[in-house]
Motif scaffolding. Sequence first.
Motif, PDB file in Angstrom:
ATOM      1  N   ASN A  32      -6.008   0.928   1.389  1.00 32.72           N
ATOM      2  CA  ASN A  32      -5.330   2.111   0.848  1.00 32.72           C
ATOM      3  C   ASN A  32      -4.010   1.730   0.176  1.00 32.72           C
ATOM      4  OD1 ASN A  32      -7.383   3.788   1.713  1.00 32.72           O
ATOM      5  ND2 ASN A  32      -6.352   4.335   3.606  1.00 32.72           N
ATOM      6  N   ASP A  33      -3.272   0.831   0.793  1.00 33.51           N
ATOM      7  CA  ASP A  33      -2.008   0.365   0.222  1.00 33.51           C
ATOM      8  C   ASP A  33      -2.249  -0.363  -1.100  1.00 33.51           C
ATOM      9  OD1 ASP A  33       0.827   0.053   0.378  1.00 33.51           O
ATOM     10  OD2 ASP A  33       0.522  -2.027   0.990  1.00 33.51           O
ATOM     11  N   ASP A  34      -3.270  -1.215  -1.137  1.00 32.91           N
ATOM     12  CA  ASP A  34      -3.605  -1.922  -2.375  1.00 32.91           C
ATOM     13  C   ASP A  34      -4.006  -0.956  -3.476  1.00 32.91           C
ATOM     14  OD1 ASP A  34      -3.059  -4.318  -1.181  1.00 32.91           O
ATOM     15  OD2 ASP A  34      -5.144  -4.959  -0.997  1.00 32.91           O
ATOM     16  N   ASN A  35      -4.809   0.047  -3.131  1.00 33.70           N
ATOM     17  CA  ASN A  35      -5.214   1.047  -4.124  1.00 33.70           C
ATOM     18  C   ASN A  35      -4.014   1.805  -4.666  1.00 33.70           C
ATOM     19  OD1 ASN A  35      -7.944   0.427  -4.097  1.00 33.70           O
ATOM     20  ND2 ASN A  35      -8.389   1.883  -2.471  1.00 33.70           N
ATOM     21  N   LEU A  36      -3.080   2.125  -3.794  1.00 39.57           N
ATOM     22  CA  LEU A  36      -1.858   2.807  -4.232  1.00 39.57           C
ATOM     23  C   LEU A  36      -1.055   1.923  -5.179  1.00 39.57           C
ATOM     24  CD1 LEU A  36      -0.013   5.287  -3.954  1.00 39.57           C
ATOM     25  CD2 LEU A  36       1.060   4.148  -2.019  1.00 39.57           C
ATOM     26  N   LEU A  37      -0.935   0.640  -4.838  1.00 41.36           N
ATOM     27  CA  LEU A  37      -0.218  -0.285  -5.721  1.00 41.36           C
ATOM     28  C   LEU A  37      -0.904  -0.407  -7.079  1.00 41.36           C
ATOM     29  CD1 LEU A  37       0.725  -3.142  -3.238  1.00 41.36           C
ATOM     30  CD2 LEU A  37       2.295  -1.544  -4.345  1.00 41.36           C
ATOM     31  N   LEU A  38      -2.223  -0.417  -7.083  1.00 42.66           N
ATOM     32  CA  LEU A  38      -2.960  -0.521  -8.346  1.00 42.66           C
ATOM     33  C   LEU A  38      -2.840   0.753  -9.179  1.00 42.66           C
ATOM     34  CD1 LEU A  38      -6.170  -2.352  -7.111  1.00 42.66           C
ATOM     35  CD2 LEU A  38      -4.336  -3.299  -8.520  1.00 42.66           C
ATOM     36  N   GLU A  39      -2.796   1.917  -8.511  1.00 48.35           N
ATOM     37  CA  GLU A  39      -2.684   3.191  -9.227  1.00 48.35           C
ATOM     38  C   GLU A  39      -1.309   3.359  -9.865  1.00 48.35           C
ATOM     39  OE1 GLU A  39      -3.657   6.259  -6.454  1.00 48.35           O
ATOM     40  OE2 GLU A  39      -5.731   5.587  -6.275  1.00 48.35           O
ATOM     41  N   ASP A  44       1.151   2.329 -12.048  1.00 42.53           N
ATOM     42  CA  ASP A  44       1.182   1.418 -13.188  1.00 42.53           C
ATOM     43  C   ASP A  44       2.458   0.590 -13.199  1.00 42.53           C
ATOM     44  OD1 ASP A  44       0.183   0.304 -15.555  1.00 42.53           O
ATOM     45  OD2 ASP A  44       1.448   1.640 -16.754  1.00 42.53           O
ATOM     46  N   GLY A  45       2.289  -0.703 -13.087  1.00 41.99           N
ATOM     47  CA  GLY A  45       3.412  -1.615 -13.185  1.00 41.99           C
ATOM     48  C   GLY A  45       4.307  -1.686 -11.970  1.00 41.99           C
ATOM     49  N   ILE A  46       3.916  -1.054 -10.873  1.00 47.10           N
ATOM     50  CA  ILE A  46       4.795  -1.032  -9.700  1.00 47.10           C
ATOM     51  C   ILE A  46       5.002  -2.422  -9.105  1.00 47.10           C
ATOM     52  CG2 ILE A  46       3.046  -0.571  -7.937  1.00 47.10           C
ATOM     53  CD1 ILE A  46       5.340   1.425  -6.848  1.00 47.10           C
ATOM     54  N   LEU A  47       4.030  -3.303  -9.254  1.00 49.47           N
ATOM     55  CA  LEU A  47       4.174  -4.645  -8.693  1.00 49.47           C
ATOM     56  C   LEU A  47       5.370  -5.373  -9.283  1.00 49.47           C
ATOM     57  CD1 LEU A  47       0.469  -5.819  -8.520  1.00 49.47           C
ATOM     58  CD2 LEU A  47       1.924  -5.074  -6.647  1.00 49.47           C
ATOM     59  N   HIS A  48       5.672  -5.090 -10.533  1.00 47.49           N
ATOM     60  CA  HIS A  48       6.809  -5.743 -11.174  1.00 47.49           C
ATOM     61  C   HIS A  48       8.138  -5.118 -10.762  1.00 47.49           C
ATOM     62  CE1 HIS A  48       4.108  -8.170 -13.490  1.00 47.49           C
ATOM     63  NE2 HIS A  48       3.467  -7.091 -13.875  1.00 47.49           N
ATOM     64  N   LYS A  49       8.070  -3.930 -10.132  1.00 48.72           N
ATOM     65  CA  LYS A  49       9.285  -3.254  -9.689  1.00 48.72           C
ATOM     66  C   LYS A  49       9.650  -3.610  -8.249  1.00 48.72           C
ATOM     67  CE  LYS A  49       8.381   0.617 -12.754  1.00 48.72           C
ATOM     68  NZ  LYS A  49       8.001   2.025 -12.840  1.00 48.72           N
ATOM     69  N   LEU A  50       8.749  -4.274  -7.538  1.00 43.82           N
ATOM     70  CA  LEU A  50       9.033  -4.647  -6.156  1.00 43.82           C
ATOM     71  C   LEU A  50      10.046  -5.788  -6.113  1.00 43.82           C
ATOM     72  CD1 LEU A  50       5.429  -4.691  -4.614  1.00 43.82           C
ATOM     73  CD2 LEU A  50       7.140  -2.892  -4.413  1.00 43.82           C
ATOM     74  N   SER A  51      10.938  -5.709  -5.149  1.00 43.84           N
ATOM     75  CA  SER A  51      11.892  -6.807  -4.963  1.00 43.84           C
ATOM     76  C   SER A  51      11.150  -7.986  -4.330  1.00 43.84           C
ATOM     77  CB  SER A  51      13.037  -6.362  -4.048  1.00 43.84           C
ATOM     78  OG  SER A  51      12.555  -6.201  -2.730  1.00 43.84           O
ATOM     79  N   ASP A  52      11.764  -9.145  -4.354  1.00 41.52           N
ATOM     80  CA  ASP A  52      11.158 -10.320  -3.727  1.00 41.52           C
ATOM     81  C   ASP A  52      10.897 -10.074  -2.242  1.00 41.52           C
ATOM     82  OD1 ASP A  52      11.195 -11.573  -6.150  1.00 41.52           O
ATOM     83  OD2 ASP A  52      12.853 -12.925  -5.679  1.00 41.52           O
TER      84      ASP A  52
END
Length: 109
Positions: free
Chosen positions: A68-75, A77-85
């Motif tokens: 569910n968390d992965d699906n949310l991240l995929l939905e 758009d571009g949120i992976l690039h907004k995550l901090s290290d």
Amino acid sequence: FGQISTEQHILQFLLDEITVSPFSRVLQSLSRNNLVAFSTILNVPFAHVAPNYFLRKRIQEIVVEIINDDNLLLEEDGILHKLSDDEVLETCAFRSLSTRKGISRREMM
């Protein structure tokens, strides 16, 4: 290549089979030792003394939460690039992926 541990083999096997219904069948087929090993990887407390049904239920809950968390991240758009290290490291740790502090985002990808 280094030898793959039993826990890594189990984890890869389960991840390859990862839809909830087939995953349930996979969990039912695991031996006690495999359940304990996989539970330990996922940081399930008291894995060595917990009954098998509890371990199966907890593993399935964790896997569904990850899906569910992965699906949310995929939905998103571009949120992976907004995550901090730190958020990326936390996300990896939640999935029991080995991480180490001090590596760059480029090295993570």
